[in-house]
Write an enzyme that holds these catalytic residues in place. Structure first.
Site, PDB file in Angstrom:
ATOM      1  N   TYR A   1      44.038  50.256  42.432  1.00 61.48           N
ATOM      2  CA  TYR A   1      44.745  50.604  43.663  1.00 61.48           C
ATOM      3  C   TYR A   1      46.168  51.100  43.343  1.00 61.48           C
ATOM      4  CZ  TYR A   1      40.959  48.030  45.974  1.00 61.48           C
ATOM      5  OH  TYR A   1      39.744  47.589  46.412  1.00 61.48           O
TER       6      TYR A   1
ATOM      7  N   LYS B   1      36.904  43.000  32.365  1.00 61.51           N
ATOM      8  CA  LYS B   1      35.855  43.745  31.677  1.00 61.51           C
ATOM      9  C   LYS B   1      36.471  44.235  30.368  1.00 61.51           C
ATOM     10  CE  LYS B   1      31.726  44.769  32.991  1.00 61.51           C
ATOM     11  NZ  LYS B   1      30.576  44.118  32.316  1.00 61.51           N
TER      12      LYS B   1
ATOM     13  N   ASP C   1      31.665  40.460  36.123  1.00 62.04           N
ATOM     14  CA  ASP C   1      30.363  40.519  36.795  1.00 62.04           C
ATOM     15  C   ASP C   1      29.644  39.175  36.694  1.00 62.04           C
ATOM     16  OD1 ASP C   1      30.312  41.069  34.095  1.00 62.04           O
ATOM     17  OD2 ASP C   1      28.975  42.789  34.233  1.00 62.04           O
TER      18      ASP C   1
ATOM     19  N   ASP D   1      39.716  41.585  44.541  1.00 60.67           N
ATOM     20  CA  ASP D   1      39.333  41.936  45.903  1.00 60.67           C
ATOM     21  C   ASP D   1      37.855  41.597  46.119  1.00 60.67           C
ATOM     22  OD1 ASP D   1      39.512  43.013  48.405  1.00 60.67           O
ATOM     23  OD2 ASP D   1      39.588  45.108  47.760  1.00 60.67           O
TER      24      ASP D   1
ATOM     25  N   ASP E   1      35.986  38.115  48.187  1.00 60.02           N
ATOM     26  CA  ASP E   1      35.015  38.234  49.280  1.00 60.02           C
ATOM     27  C   ASP E   1      33.692  37.569  48.905  1.00 60.02           C
ATOM     28  OD1 ASP E   1      36.932  39.563  50.683  1.00 60.02           O
ATOM     29  OD2 ASP E   1      35.629  41.216  51.295  1.00 60.02           O
TER      30      ASP E   1
END
Ligand code: ATP
Length: 316
Positions: free
Chosen positions: A114, A157, A188, A212, A216
């Protein structure tokens, strides 16, 4: 202490007054002042936030925020991104608590994918993922400071992305320097493991977009968006908001769940060292929920106002 009250749009206007009542109950001596921004302001004067509102936010010791609706304007720039950037709120903090677990996700809030550096070419588009040593070190230091007895999990990652190799190195060095126990996980696998074994985790630190998504995902552990609080913290400013948005589908009906907003107020108290008050607020919310008072999203029939009144009644 000066607290900016920013309801914003939609259910922000319903849940923030409840959270404000809770703060006023505990701290009637503080100064509370309203700041209007968001879709309502955009409709009125063509801009979701102005210089005066930005100044008011900068002058506040703390900001209690609701939610904003995105105006239907292709040139619209996110108010939240603007505030995070202008106030340098680099740490997005999201506690997720449930039976037998209490983990906190700390997401880097100012760079990563972002970064806002992107461009379109014929047939392709590029977004630059910027990870800096300064940004990585300060978020890792902040996250390491939240670890109490457990350990810091570094989610990356780093096996694939150079930017994450840098983030990982900085985070490990900062954890070591702080004397904080740490481990690393690929993001992941971490998303799945957090759902399967939430009790294994204490504080998780990760880059912007991974945080982010992870927060969630973790919301699934606690019965939905209406209960999740968050904080955006910088060295000079602190901003507290529910994770959920303005929920236009239920706005105006008085049925929004105020738990996320009330717990955001508890995070505000905690951040400024009022730990007893924060614990009292969280305990009052827990007791009201345990007594079966719930808004419709949690299967109950209570209104926003009824839930708020029940919490206040336990704070006397
Ligand atoms: P926005 O564009 O402002 O993000 P949205 O509707 O896309 O709005 P949310 O506001 O987060 O996203 O809402 C997602 C869903 O969760 C909606 O169905 C909404 O009604 C529900 N929801 C969100 N917050 C609450 C809450 N506090 N109480 C009850 N339901 C909620």
């Amino acid at each position: 202490m000066r607290v900016a009250i920013v309801p914003g749009d939609g259910i922000g206007r319903e849940v923030v007054p409840v959270a404000e009542d809770v703060l006023r109950r505990l701290h009637p001596e503080w100064e509370y002042f309203p700041v209007e921004l968001g879709f309502g302001r955009w409709e009125r004067c063509g801009a979701a936030i102005g210089a005066e509102e930005m100044r008011a936010l900068r002058d506040a010791d703390a900001i209690l925020f609701g939610a904003v609706t995105t105006p239907p304007d292709p040139d619209y720039q996110s108010v939240l991104l603007q505030i995070r950037r202008d106030l340098d709120l680099y740490a997005n903090v999201r506690p997720v608590k449930g039976p037998g677990f209490a983990l906190t996700i700390v997401r880097e809030n100012t760079e990563g994918l972002y970064s806002g550096i992107e461009w379109s070419l014929p047939g392709s588009a590029c977004t630059l993922r910027v990870v800096t040593e300064t940004g990585s070190r300060r978020i890792a230091r902040y996250a390491a400071g939240l670890v109490r007895g457990g350990r810091l999990t570094i989610g990356t990652k780093a096996n694939v992305l150079k930017s994450d190799t840098l983030f990982r190195r900085c985070a490990v060095e900062e954890a070591e320097a702080a004397g904080t126990a740490w481990e690393e996980r690929y993001i992941d696998a971490l998303c799945l493991d957090v759902l399967m074994h939430p009790a294994r985790y204490d504080v998780i630190v990760t880059t912007n977009i991974f945080g982010d998504i992870l927060s969630d995902v973790a919301g699934h552990l606690v019965g939905g968006l209406g209960t999740l609080p968050s904080a955006n913290i910088g060295d000079a400013h602190a901003f507290f908001e529910p994770v959920h948005g303005s929920a236009p589908d239920i706005a105006g009906r008085g049925i929004a769940n105020p738990v996320a907003a009330i717990r955001s107020a508890a995070m505000l108290l905690n951040h400024f060292g009022y730990t007893d008050g924060a614990a009292a607020v969280d305990a009052a919310v827990d007791a009201v929920l345990a007594a079966g008072v719930r808004t419709p999203d949690l299967g109950g029939a209570a209104t926003t106002a009824q839930f708020g009144a029940a919490v206040l009644a336990r704070l006397v």
